[in-house]
Design an enzyme around this catalytic site. Structure first.
Site, PDB file in Angstrom:
ATOM      1  N   MET A  30       0.839  -1.196   0.000  1.00 12.16           N
ATOM      2  CA  MET A  30       0.000   0.000   0.000  1.00 12.16           C
ATOM      3  C   MET A  30       0.879   1.253   0.000  1.00 12.16           C
ATOM      4  SD  MET A  30      -3.415  -0.941   2.132  1.00 12.16           S
ATOM      5  CE  MET A  30      -2.777  -0.609   3.761  1.00 12.16           C
ATOM      6  N   GLY A  31       2.141   1.104  -0.392  1.00 17.35           N
ATOM      7  CA  GLY A  31       3.024   2.254  -0.503  1.00 17.35           C
ATOM      8  C   GLY A  31       3.574   2.703   0.841  1.00 17.35           C
ATOM      9  N   HIS A  34       9.178   1.545   3.375  1.00 21.60           N
ATOM     10  CA  HIS A  34      10.238   1.587   4.377  1.00 21.60           C
ATOM     11  C   HIS A  34      11.126   0.362   4.135  1.00 21.60           C
ATOM     12  CE1 HIS A  34       7.820  -1.499   6.264  1.00 21.60           C
ATOM     13  NE2 HIS A  34       6.816  -0.657   6.396  1.00 21.60           N
ATOM     14  N   GLY A  36      11.284  -2.433   5.383  1.00 21.38           N
ATOM     15  CA  GLY A  36      10.576  -3.719   5.315  1.00 21.38           C
ATOM     16  C   GLY A  36      10.109  -4.006   3.893  1.00 21.38           C
ATOM     17  N   HIS A  37       9.485  -3.002   3.261  1.00 21.01           N
ATOM     18  CA  HIS A  37       9.052  -3.182   1.867  1.00 21.01           C
ATOM     19  C   HIS A  37      10.258  -3.457   0.964  1.00 21.01           C
ATOM     20  CE1 HIS A  37       5.682  -0.422   3.267  1.00 21.01           C
ATOM     21  NE2 HIS A  37       5.017  -1.432   2.765  1.00 21.01           N
ATOM     22  N   GLY A 147       5.455  -9.724   4.341  1.00 19.32           N
ATOM     23  CA  GLY A 147       6.262  -9.642   5.559  1.00 19.32           C
ATOM     24  C   GLY A 147       5.636 -10.432   6.700  1.00 19.32           C
ATOM     25  N   LYS A 149       5.696  -9.576   9.633  1.00 23.46           N
ATOM     26  CA  LYS A 149       5.101  -8.676  10.633  1.00 23.46           C
ATOM     27  C   LYS A 149       3.589  -8.824  10.639  1.00 23.46           C
ATOM     28  CE  LYS A 149       4.544  -4.080  10.598  1.00 23.46           C
ATOM     29  NZ  LYS A 149       3.203  -3.801  11.087  1.00 23.46           N
ATOM     30  N   VAL A 176      11.514  -6.558   9.589  1.00 22.32           N
ATOM     31  CA  VAL A 176      12.655  -5.636   9.607  1.00 22.32           C
ATOM     32  C   VAL A 176      12.391  -4.624  10.719  1.00 22.32           C
ATOM     33  CG1 VAL A 176      13.987  -3.949   8.294  1.00 22.32           C
ATOM     34  CG2 VAL A 176      13.047  -5.968   7.142  1.00 22.32           C
TER      35      VAL A 176
HETATM   36  O1  PAF Z   1       0.155  -5.602   3.766  1.00 20.91           O
HETATM   37  C1  PAF Z   1      -0.329  -4.731   3.018  1.00 20.91           C
HETATM   38  O2  PAF Z   1       0.303  -3.701   2.725  1.00 20.91           O
HETATM   39  C2  PAF Z   1      -1.723  -4.919   2.467  1.00 20.91           C
HETATM   40  O3  PAF Z   1      -2.557  -5.526   3.408  1.00 20.91           O
HETATM   41  C3  PAF Z   1      -1.752  -5.671   1.131  1.00 20.91           C
HETATM   42  C4  PAF Z   1      -1.250  -7.092   1.290  1.00 20.91           C
HETATM   43  C5  PAF Z   1      -0.908  -4.930   0.122  1.00 20.91           C
HETATM   44  C6  PAF Z   1      -3.193  -5.742   0.601  1.00 20.91           C
HETATM   45  O4  PAF Z   1      -3.710  -4.473   0.389  1.00 20.91           O
END
Ligand code: PAF
Length: 281
Positions: A30-31, A34, A36-37, A147, A149, A176
């Site tokens: 969802m943008g 950080h 972790g992403h 993740g 988390k 992370v």
């Molecule tokens: O973990 C997230 O950021 C959201 O729940 C996901 C998996 C992108 C679904 O919208």
């Protein structure tokens, strides 16, 4: 890196890559990226020819009084970070593209979604499962990266994939953390300085429980009491603090020999979650 906005265009891009024999990794997000992403993107980059990151703040997973409007959004920054992480395509659809007029389908994973965040956020996991199923249908990746988390989300998605025979490998990546242990989260942006300091108690509570388990304490009440004392000292009253089975999230009476210790709490303006897998020696 290409930015693709429509379902039609992402399908065409993936189709073209598959024609060249490429394997495809998807990182749903969802943008508000950080570290972790970025770790998910790096894991996907290491394993696939084509890496797609979806960026969609999914309205259906937010309750009516939740933070959909306030959720941090900065597509330019996210695009820069994704590009630096070696991502090939940022798929950033509109809500109208994902949920066209007449959209009427919901994916509900029963049982697993009744506890923990599912109990506190009714409908949240229906929104998650539905959008992830849609992303799997649209991108058709070989593997998707999530993740640890969001441990409950991970189990819900694994169960959905298993039950619906969706041909996607679900890969989980470790949590992370900041240097002081706070789990990385886009919602950490809501914390003021004092709350940011208090928020470290979540990880300290989990770590104290893990330490007790390492020293032979396995009874749930004792383990949870150890964690709760740390939260109490920081003035944090958790929404939940529980021991669960790693397979189906049922409550556990003891760490025998493993269990998921999970916590959710409001700290200042943020609702934070964290977890740790405990293993008896
Ligand atoms: O973990 C997230 O950021 C959201 O729940 C996901 C998996 C992108 C679904 O919208």
């Amino acid at each position: 890196m290409r930015i693709v906005r429509s379902v039609e265009d992402i399908r065409a891009a993936v189709y073209e890559a598959r024609g060249r024999g490429a394997t495809v990794g998807l990182v749903p997000t969802m943008g508000a990226f950080h570290a972790g992403h970025l770790s998910l993107m790096q894991a996907a980059r290491a394993a696939h020819d084509l890496v797609v990151v979806s960026l969609f703040v999914n309205p259906t997973q937010f309750g009516p009084n939740e933070d959909l409007a306030a959720y941090p959004r900065d597509e330019q920054r996210d695009a820069r970070l994704a590009e630096q992480a070696g991502v090939d395509i940022l798929f950033a659809p509109s809500a109208a593209d994902m949920y066209p007029d007449g959209f009427a389908t919901t994916v509900h994973v029963a049982g697993l979604t009744d506890v923990m965040c599912g109990a506190a956020r009714p409908g949240h996991f229906d929104g998650v499962a539905t959008v992830v199923a849609k992303l799997f249908g649209v991108v058709a990746p070989d593997a998707a990266y999530f993740g640890q988390k969001d441990a409950q989300q991970l189990l819900v998605i694994r169960r959905m994939v298993r039950d619906l025979d969706i041909p996607v490998r679900v890969v989980s990546c470790p949590i992370v953390r900041e240097d002081d242990g706070l789990a990385m989260s886009s919602r950490n942006a809501y914390l003021d300085a004092a709350s940011r300091q208090r928020a470290t108690a979540l990880h300290r509570a989990l770590a104290a429980a893990a330490d007790a388990v390492a020293h032979g304490t396995t009874d749930a009440d004792a383990v949870l009491g150890t964690a709760r004392a740390v939260l109490d000292a920081a003035g944090i009253d958790p929404e939940y603090l529980d021991l669960h089975s790693l397979d189906d999230l049922t409550a556990q009476e003891a760490v025998a020999p493993v269990a998921l210790l999970a916590v959710a709490a409001r700290v200042g303006a943020a609702r934070l979650i964290d977890n740790m897998v405990l293993e008896a020696p």
